[in-house]
Scaffold this motif. Sequence first.
Motif, mmCIF file in Angstrom:
data_model
loop_
_atom_site.group_PDB
_atom_site.id
_atom_site.type_symbol
_atom_site.label_atom_id
_atom_site.label_comp_id
_atom_site.label_asym_id
_atom_site.label_seq_id
_atom_site.Cartn_x
_atom_site.Cartn_y
_atom_site.Cartn_z
ATOM 1 N N SER A 74 -8.681 4.673 3.619
ATOM 2 C CA SER A 74 -7.459 5.222 3.018
ATOM 3 C C SER A 74 -7.079 4.429 1.770
ATOM 4 N N ARG A 75 -6.205 5.005 0.987
ATOM 5 C CA ARG A 75 -5.708 4.319 -0.209
ATOM 6 C C ARG A 75 -5.016 3.008 0.189
ATOM 7 N N LYS A 76 -4.240 3.040 1.273
ATOM 8 C CA LYS A 76 -3.541 1.827 1.716
ATOM 9 C C LYS A 76 -4.531 0.742 2.137
ATOM 10 N N GLN A 77 -5.596 1.133 2.814
ATOM 11 C CA GLN A 77 -6.615 0.155 3.184
ATOM 12 C C GLN A 77 -7.246 -0.463 1.937
ATOM 13 N N MET A 78 -7.582 0.373 0.981
ATOM 14 C CA MET A 78 -8.221 -0.117 -0.238
ATOM 15 C C MET A 78 -7.275 -1.028 -1.027
ATOM 16 N N GLU A 79 -6.008 -0.700 -1.049
ATOM 17 C CA GLU A 79 -5.040 -1.555 -1.738
ATOM 18 C C GLU A 79 -4.905 -2.907 -1.042
#
Length: 151
Positions: free
Chosen positions: A123-128
Amino acid sequence: MVVDDDGSGEVADIVAVRETERELHILLMHCKYSSEPQPGARVEDLYEVCGQASKSAAYRRDITAMLNALITRARNRQKKYGHSGIEAGTFERLVRLRDTARTRKPQLTIAIAQPGMSKAKASRKQMELLASAEVYVREIANAAFEVYCHA
């Protein structure tokens, strides 16, 4: 050298050290269980392991102190459980590495292993979160950052 240092107050779950004539290559591997059986995009699975990776960046300032901590913990595990946690190498080799650490340039890699994360479904949150941990590790420890997860 490979040391299983898992436990409260650990340097990392697994610490691997390889010495060359001029360098000391150190891998600090932080591992966490998945909260669910199937890999996915759960950011919660990454918070603790990313925090541990960031915290271990401080060891870059004093490699000798890090090796002293491993020696003390290995000695204490041996007394308490009958095994030191040294998976490859010997206690004596660990002491020699500590004694020569100041004459070697440290090359540090901090890695995390999270089987609950899916690379394909990240997810975007994981990548961030991973990006934040990577920037911190690179800036504070001048270390490489690696992530091991499910494909």
